[in-house]
Design an enzyme around this catalytic site. Structure first.
Site, short mmCIF file in Angstrom:
data_model
loop_
_atom_site.label_atom_id
_atom_site.label_comp_id
_atom_site.label_asym_id
_atom_site.label_seq_id
_atom_site.Cartn_x
_atom_site.Cartn_y
_atom_site.Cartn_z
N ARG A 1 -4.34 6.29 -4.25
CA ARG A 1 -5.51 6.17 -3.36
C ARG A 1 -5.03 5.60 -2.04
NH1 ARG A 1 -9.18 2.19 -1.88
NH2 ARG A 1 -11.37 2.82 -1.72
N LYS B 1 -2.10 -2.70 1.54
CA LYS B 1 -2.50 -3.98 0.97
C LYS B 1 -1.57 -5.13 1.36
CE LYS B 1 -5.59 -2.43 -2.60
NZ LYS B 1 -5.93 -2.32 -4.03
#
Length: 289
Positions: free
Chosen positions: A265, A225
């Site tokens: 995740r 991210k």
């Protein structure tokens, strides 16, 4: 909550003695880090099986990009992308999660054998989602969410990001329980990158223990991210491409595991699978001298 090294367990899913690893299969042309790579069913299923071979405990299948600024795909297309992949992975014995904000997609994926619904909106995007999941008796991820991808960056305004995320998640969990989903089926997710700037994501990672006050297992989805790109940015301030953030992702996974996360995740599984196992081994050695 019931605990295994502080991380909890989820009714209806396998029990793990360490932080679980959830591998990502994006059946999309436009996801931020791997859009288009696994877009057809055969390739997506093979990728999911490869992730299991590399150490994934669950595989999360999604057919709609939720990157900042992404437009929504229509329901029929999302169903076309997701359901065959779920069915084929389940037929191979994989524990599958479906990543969707639509009740119809969740319903058909559960009928195809998915065992967990991972809704980044926590049931807010589709009023039918909570009743659908409740009727199916399925586990459900409640993520902190303030709006759709098109404009979520404008909502990244906080006085106290940790306190506000905990408060808003608590309210959402109460609403989901009131809607019929059993508390033991609920997982919470702080929503890193969703209506959050890099400093917000870092603060939430630094205070994961505060989320444990909600009494539910925690899913951490930090993989590749923007906040990792910001941390890794060179002297000119240019972040590395998403696919060059996997070592940083593994580092975050180790921290999340140490802090008691139920699962992480990730897109690239092998390094994170190693990281969570090392974290577990170190926890297990605390009593030894």
């Amino acid at each position: 909550m019931s605990t295994l090294y502080g991380r909890g367990s989820v009714a209806g899913l396998p029990t793990f003695d360490r932080c679980a690893v959830m591998g990502v299969v994006n059946v999309t042309p436009d996801s931020f880090s791997d859009g288009g790579r696994w877009f057809d069913t055969t390739t997506a299923v093979k990728h999911g099986l490869d992730l299991v071979t590399e150490g994934a405990d669950l595989v999360d299948v999604g057919g709609e990009s939720t990157r900042p600024g992404a437009s929504r795909v229509d329901e029929a297309e999302e169903l076309r992308r997701v359901v065959p992949v779920v069915r084929d992975l389940v037929s191979e014995g994989v524990t599958v999660s479906v990543d969707t904000m639509r009740a119809k997609v969740a319903e058909q994926a559960l009928q195809a054998g998915a065992r967990l619904v991972n809704d980044v909106s926590g049931g807010l995007a589709d009023p039918a989602m909570v009743p659908t999941v409740a009727a199916a008796g399925a586990p459900f991820v409640v993520m902190h969410w303030r709006g759709f991808s098109e404009d979520m960056n404008s909502k990244a305004v906080y006085e106290d990001v940790v306190g506000e995320v905990v408060t808003e998640l608590h309210a959402r969990v109460e609403a989901v329980v009131a809607g019929g989903i059993a508390p033991e089926h609920i997982v919470i997710d702080p929503g890193l990158g969703f209506a959050k700037q890099a400093e917000h994501d870092l603060a939430l990672m630094a205070h994961l223990a505060d989320l444990r006050s909600l009494g539910r297992p925690i899913l951490v989805a930090a993989s590749r991210k923007r906040f990792l790109g910001r941390v890794l940015a060179g002297p000119e301030g240019a972040p590395p491409p998403a696919r060059e953030r996997d070592a940083a992702t593994a580092a975050v996974s180790a921290i999340a595991a140490h802090e008691g996360a139920w699962a992480v995740r990730v897109h690239e599984v092998r390094a994170t699978a190693d990281a969570v196992r090392v974290a577990r081994a170190i926890q297990g050695a605390k009593g030894a001298k």
